[in-house]
Structures are given as C-alpha cells and as structure tokens.
Write a protein that holds these residues in place. Structure first.
Motif, PDB file in Angstrom:
ATOM      1  N   GLN A 200       1.027   4.373  -2.794  1.00 60.48           N
ATOM      2  CA  GLN A 200       1.341   5.369  -2.878  1.00 60.48           C
ATOM      3  C   GLN A 200       2.253   6.303  -3.222  1.00 60.48           C
ATOM      4  N   GLU A 201       3.819   5.541  -2.690  1.00 61.31           N
ATOM      5  CA  GLU A 201       4.578   6.972  -3.200  1.00 61.31           C
ATOM      6  C   GLU A 201       4.504   6.448  -4.616  1.00 61.31           C
ATOM      7  N   ALA A 202       4.155   5.646  -5.802  1.00 62.27           N
ATOM      8  CA  ALA A 202       4.306   5.581  -6.842  1.00 62.27           C
ATOM      9  C   ALA A 202       3.191   6.642  -7.471  1.00 62.27           C
ATOM     10  N   ASN A 203       1.805   6.861  -6.809  1.00 61.79           N
ATOM     11  CA  ASN A 203       0.738   7.759  -7.632  1.00 61.79           C
ATOM     12  C   ASN A 203       1.846   8.944  -6.640  1.00 61.79           C
ATOM     13  N   ARG A 204       2.280  10.159  -5.998  1.00 67.47           N
ATOM     14  CA  ARG A 204       2.802  10.659  -5.640  1.00 67.47           C
ATOM     15  C   ARG A 204       3.805  11.032  -6.874  1.00 67.47           C
ATOM     16  N   GLU A 205       4.167  10.192  -6.802  1.00 73.24           N
ATOM     17  CA  GLU A 205       5.618  10.175  -8.071  1.00 73.24           C
ATOM     18  C   GLU A 205       4.912  10.853 -10.105  1.00 73.24           C
ATOM     19  N   SER A 206       3.923   9.755  -9.064  1.00 71.86           N
ATOM     20  CA  SER A 206       3.330  10.211 -11.090  1.00 71.86           C
ATOM     21  C   SER A 206       2.714  11.862 -11.649  1.00 71.86           C
ATOM     22  N   VAL A 207       2.439  11.606  -9.787  1.00 74.77           N
ATOM     23  CA  VAL A 207       1.641  13.283 -10.214  1.00 74.77           C
ATOM     24  C   VAL A 207       2.320  14.776 -10.070  1.00 74.77           C
TER      25      VAL A 207
ATOM     26  N   TYR B  62       0.693  -1.593   0.130  1.00 78.56           N
ATOM     27  CA  TYR B  62      -0.108   0.310   0.207  1.00 78.56           C
ATOM     28  C   TYR B  62       1.141   1.114   0.075  1.00 78.56           C
ATOM     29  N   LEU B  63       1.863   1.130   0.896  1.00 79.36           N
ATOM     30  CA  LEU B  63       2.862   2.539   0.648  1.00 79.36           C
ATOM     31  C   LEU B  63       3.748   2.705  -0.595  1.00 79.36           C
ATOM     32  N   SER B  64       3.908   1.610  -1.087  1.00 84.74           N
ATOM     33  CA  SER B  64       4.434   1.410  -2.308  1.00 84.74           C
ATOM     34  C   SER B  64       3.848   2.341  -2.841  1.00 84.74           C
TER      35      SER B  64
END
Length: 80
Positions: free
Chosen positions: A52-59, A48-50
């Motif tokens: 979230q981090e990927a989503n933050r990086e993509s936006v 889940y944390l991974s």
C-alpha cells in the motif's frame, strides 16, 4: 472483531469460499493454512501495508513535477 477459539485441525469458513485451518500451535506461534479461490489475494499484514505504501508513493506527484505542471498550465516558460 469476531474472536474464535480453534484447536489444531479445526477450521473456520468465510462465505463458502475461504477456509482457514489451524495446522499447528507451538508456543506463541500458530500455523494457519488458507484455502481460497485463486483470484483472492492473501498477504501477511506487514507485506500488505508495504505494498500500500509503495502504491501511494508511486502515484503521489513529486513537488518539482507539480511546480512544472503549474507553470505549464499558467503558460509560463522556463526560458523567459
């Protein structure tokens, strides 16, 4: 945080839709079965944390993209 003790075969029910059942206990490892509606996403916390981090990086805007946007908004042209 609510802390509950359960033995093998015992369950916990969350809001009539989610049931956690202790399947086995072997030393420090507890196997948990989860019954939930299909629309409920269930992840191990590290996954889940991974995500979230990927989503933050993509936006997150890249600095070069941000600089280009600022120049465009100011009406500046790179060829000038």
């Amino acid at each position: 945080m609510l802390v509950l003790s359960r033995k093998k075969g015992e369950s916990i029910v969350i809001q009539d839709q989610i049931e956690l059942t202790i399947l086995s206990v072997d030393g420090d490892t507890v196997k948990v079965g989860i019954s939930a509606p299909k629309h409920v996403d269930i992840f191990r916390k590290e996954v889940y944390l991974s995500i979230q981090e990927a989503n933050r990086e993509s936006v997150a805007p890249q600095q070069s993209d941000l600089n280009a946007l600022i120049h465009r908004l100011r009406g500046e042209n790179k060829s000038e």
